[in-house]
Design a protein around this motif. Sequence first.
Motif, PDB file in Angstrom:
ATOM      1  N   ALA A  24      51.885  19.897   7.734  1.00 56.70           N
ATOM      2  CA  ALA A  24      51.948  20.141   9.337  1.00 56.70           C
ATOM      3  C   ALA A  24      51.259  18.969   9.974  1.00 56.70           C
ATOM      4  N   TYR A  25      50.087  18.538   9.481  1.00 59.40           N
ATOM      5  CA  TYR A  25      49.403  17.595  10.225  1.00 59.40           C
ATOM      6  C   TYR A  25      49.907  16.083   9.994  1.00 59.40           C
ATOM      7  N   ALA A  26      50.442  16.180   8.708  1.00 59.87           N
ATOM      8  CA  ALA A  26      51.358  14.741   8.198  1.00 59.87           C
ATOM      9  C   ALA A  26      52.716  14.635   9.280  1.00 59.87           C
ATOM     10  N   ASP A  27      53.199  15.861   9.531  1.00 61.87           N
ATOM     11  CA  ASP A  27      54.407  15.861  10.439  1.00 61.87           C
ATOM     12  C   ASP A  27      53.974  15.428  11.837  1.00 61.87           C
ATOM     13  N   LYS A  28      52.961  15.815  12.414  1.00 61.50           N
ATOM     14  CA  LYS A  28      52.184  15.347  13.633  1.00 61.50           C
ATOM     15  C   LYS A  28      52.356  13.873  13.655  1.00 61.50           C
ATOM     16  N   VAL A  29      51.677  13.173  12.523  1.00 67.07           N
ATOM     17  CA  VAL A  29      51.846  11.837  12.344  1.00 67.07           C
ATOM     18  C   VAL A  29      53.233  11.119  12.614  1.00 67.07           C
ATOM     19  N   ALA A  30      54.151  11.775  11.901  1.00 72.55           N
ATOM     20  CA  ALA A  30      55.520  11.164  11.970  1.00 72.55           C
ATOM     21  C   ALA A  30      55.974  11.641  13.623  1.00 72.55           C
ATOM     22  N   ASP A  31      55.750  12.277  14.084  1.00 72.88           N
ATOM     23  CA  ASP A  31      55.764  12.604  15.618  1.00 72.88           C
ATOM     24  C   ASP A  31      55.470  11.147  16.538  1.00 72.88           C
ATOM     25  N   PHE A  89      47.983  -2.412  17.801  1.00 75.80           N
ATOM     26  CA  PHE A  89      47.342  -1.291  17.214  1.00 75.80           C
ATOM     27  C   PHE A  89      47.154  -0.079  18.199  1.00 75.80           C
ATOM     28  N   GLU A  90      47.381   0.979  17.457  1.00 74.09           N
ATOM     29  CA  GLU A  90      47.557   2.363  17.963  1.00 74.09           C
ATOM     30  C   GLU A  90      46.871   3.387  17.321  1.00 74.09           C
ATOM     31  N   TYR A  91      46.268   4.243  17.934  1.00 73.79           N
ATOM     32  CA  TYR A  91      45.664   5.439  17.510  1.00 73.79           C
ATOM     33  C   TYR A  91      45.643   6.604  18.584  1.00 73.79           C
ATOM     34  N   PHE A  92      45.231   7.613  17.804  1.00 69.83           N
ATOM     35  CA  PHE A  92      45.273   8.997  18.506  1.00 69.83           C
ATOM     36  C   PHE A  92      44.520  10.058  17.880  1.00 69.83           C
ATOM     37  N   ASP A  93      44.533  11.125  18.445  1.00 72.87           N
ATOM     38  CA  ASP A  93      43.708  12.443  17.949  1.00 72.87           C
ATOM     39  C   ASP A  93      44.858  13.263  17.258  1.00 72.87           C
ATOM     40  N   LEU A  94      44.398  13.735  16.280  1.00 73.25           N
ATOM     41  CA  LEU A  94      44.949  14.903  15.658  1.00 73.25           C
ATOM     42  C   LEU A  94      44.756  16.078  15.971  1.00 73.25           C
ATOM     43  N   PRO A  95      45.380  16.907  16.096  1.00 72.77           N
ATOM     44  CA  PRO A  95      45.358  18.386  16.590  1.00 72.77           C
ATOM     45  C   PRO A  95      43.894  19.054  16.143  1.00 72.77           C
ATOM     46  N   GLY A  96      43.108  19.438  16.902  1.00 75.89           N
ATOM     47  CA  GLY A  96      41.673  20.107  16.510  1.00 75.89           C
ATOM     48  C   GLY A  96      40.728  18.989  16.490  1.00 75.89           C
ATOM     49  N   PHE A  97      40.972  17.638  16.759  1.00 82.99           N
ATOM     50  CA  PHE A  97      39.901  16.832  16.660  1.00 82.99           C
ATOM     51  C   PHE A  97      39.555  16.165  18.121  1.00 82.99           C
ATOM     52  N   ASN A  98      38.371  15.822  18.300  1.00 81.79           N
ATOM     53  CA  ASN A  98      37.867  15.069  19.584  1.00 81.79           C
ATOM     54  C   ASN A  98      38.287  15.878  20.890  1.00 81.79           C
ATOM     55  N   GLY A  99      38.124  17.365  20.731  1.00 81.34           N
ATOM     56  CA  GLY A  99      38.366  18.061  21.822  1.00 81.34           C
ATOM     57  C   GLY A  99      39.706  18.516  22.108  1.00 81.34           C
ATOM     58  N   THR A 100      40.649  17.988  21.352  1.00 83.47           N
ATOM     59  CA  THR A 100      42.166  18.533  21.411  1.00 83.47           C
ATOM     60  C   THR A 100      42.398  19.793  20.966  1.00 83.47           C
ATOM     61  N   LEU A 129      52.374  12.613   4.023  1.00 81.59           N
ATOM     62  CA  LEU A 129      53.735  11.851   4.913  1.00 81.59           C
ATOM     63  C   LEU A 129      54.422  10.911   4.176  1.00 81.59           C
ATOM     64  N   ALA A 130      53.668   9.921   3.415  1.00 87.13           N
ATOM     65  CA  ALA A 130      54.255   8.930   2.720  1.00 87.13           C
ATOM     66  C   ALA A 130      55.198   9.487   1.383  1.00 87.13           C
ATOM     67  N   SER A 131      54.711  10.548   0.861  1.00 88.94           N
ATOM     68  CA  SER A 131      54.870  11.309  -0.432  1.00 88.94           C
ATOM     69  C   SER A 131      56.391  12.130  -0.082  1.00 88.94           C
ATOM     70  N   ARG A 132      56.303  12.717   1.016  1.00 87.45           N
ATOM     71  CA  ARG A 132      57.337  13.584   1.304  1.00 87.45           C
ATOM     72  C   ARG A 132      58.403  12.629   2.234  1.00 87.45           C
ATOM     73  N   ARG A 133      58.110  11.732   3.183  1.00 89.31           N
ATOM     74  CA  ARG A 133      58.915  11.494   4.090  1.00 89.31           C
ATOM     75  C   ARG A 133      58.657   9.687   4.084  1.00 89.31           C
ATOM     76  N   PRO A 134      58.883   9.011   3.156  1.00 85.02           N
ATOM     77  CA  PRO A 134      58.869   7.592   3.037  1.00 85.02           C
ATOM     78  C   PRO A 134      59.478   6.689   4.028  1.00 85.02           C
TER      79      PRO A 134
END
Length: 253
Positions: free
Chosen positions: A54-61, A32-43, A88-93
């Motif tokens: 653009a946010y979805a592509d960050k998830v892909a990374d 189980f993994e989790y992270f902070d998106l850009p602009g959240f939780n002080g990032t 992300l699933a819609s554009r890059r399944p």
Amino acid sequence: MTVTILAVHGNGGGGTRFERVAEHLPDESTRFEYFDLPGFNGTPIDPEATDVAAYADKVADVIESLRRPDEPVVVLGHGIGGSIALDLASRRPETMDGLILHAPVGADLDTRLFPRLMSTKPVREVLRRMVAARPLRPIWRKLFFPIGAPKEDTDTFFEGYRDCAAFGQMFEIIDVEWFEALAPVTELPVVLLWGEHDRVLKSGQTEGITAKTPNAEKVIEPGWDHFPMLEQPEEYARVISTLAADLVTNPSA
């Protein structure tokens, strides 16, 4: 087989809302993994992230950085995290092996009252500050967590709003036009997960999301409100790990 679940958080906070879940995974078959998106939780906010894609592509990374040979990745998106995961699933399944959408934002945005109230920047900023305000937390705890969650966890949750630079932007980019333009997700196994008593995003909205996930399995969990990862972390861990395993072992079920 080990399944990796990557959790994408909702608005106002960050990945820390999943901390308790990680402590309750049933066995080593789930990573189980989790992270902070850009602009959240002080990032820092990403000035180039001006749309959902653009946010979805960050998830892909992040998915790419987590990939292990012969280990499927299931994305779990909650709230606006579900919207980003759906994009992300819609554009890059091909970036993932399964998708769990937990109370995603997207359906009925033109008719629901709250999105319309949040259509102006001043209102969004006032709400963000109010949710973060320490004197108001007893009120917010009753509204956000009617089942109950540890004070330490809820304090972390509310502090996340104080450090959320992208809070208002989410109401700008997750809109009717974005949702209508999404291509239906048909190449991935998908679960639509909702709490029976979710008062933030009611379970009836599954019908709107189904238009974009026509083959999805629908799961309504009794006794859940909007934040079971904080109120019922052990049960949440059990449910999502079971769903993720089923998605990758029985993808056509």
